[in-house]
Scaffold this motif. Structure first.
Motif: not given
Length: 75
Positions: A49-53
């Motif tokens: 799940n590619i996200n900023p976090s």
């Protein structure tokens, strides 16, 4: 670290200009980030799940921590 569309990638490392328009050749090479010119990219099909976090954690794990170990005495 930024999230961007694959269409923004316009350069690949090791790509020979004679194969520039060959889709199979470009798929076999390493993409270069259009934002910072790094070869450290994670594709949307990687299964994460590619996200900023997530990107922040990956940056910390792979680029911000350097472990220096004292050499062991030779036996």
């Amino acid at each position: 670290m930024e999230i961007f569309e694959p269409a923004e990638i316009v350069a690949w490392s090791g790509l020979d200009m004679s194969h520039f328009n060959d889709v199979d050749a470009t798929n076999a090479e390493t993409a270069i980030c259009p934002k910072c010119c790094s070869e450290s990219l994670i594709g949307s099909r990687a299964g994460y799940n590619i996200n900023p976090s997530f990107l922040s954690h990956m940056n910390q794990a792979w680029f911000q921590k350097t472990i220096i170990r004292k050499p062991r005495p030779k036996k």
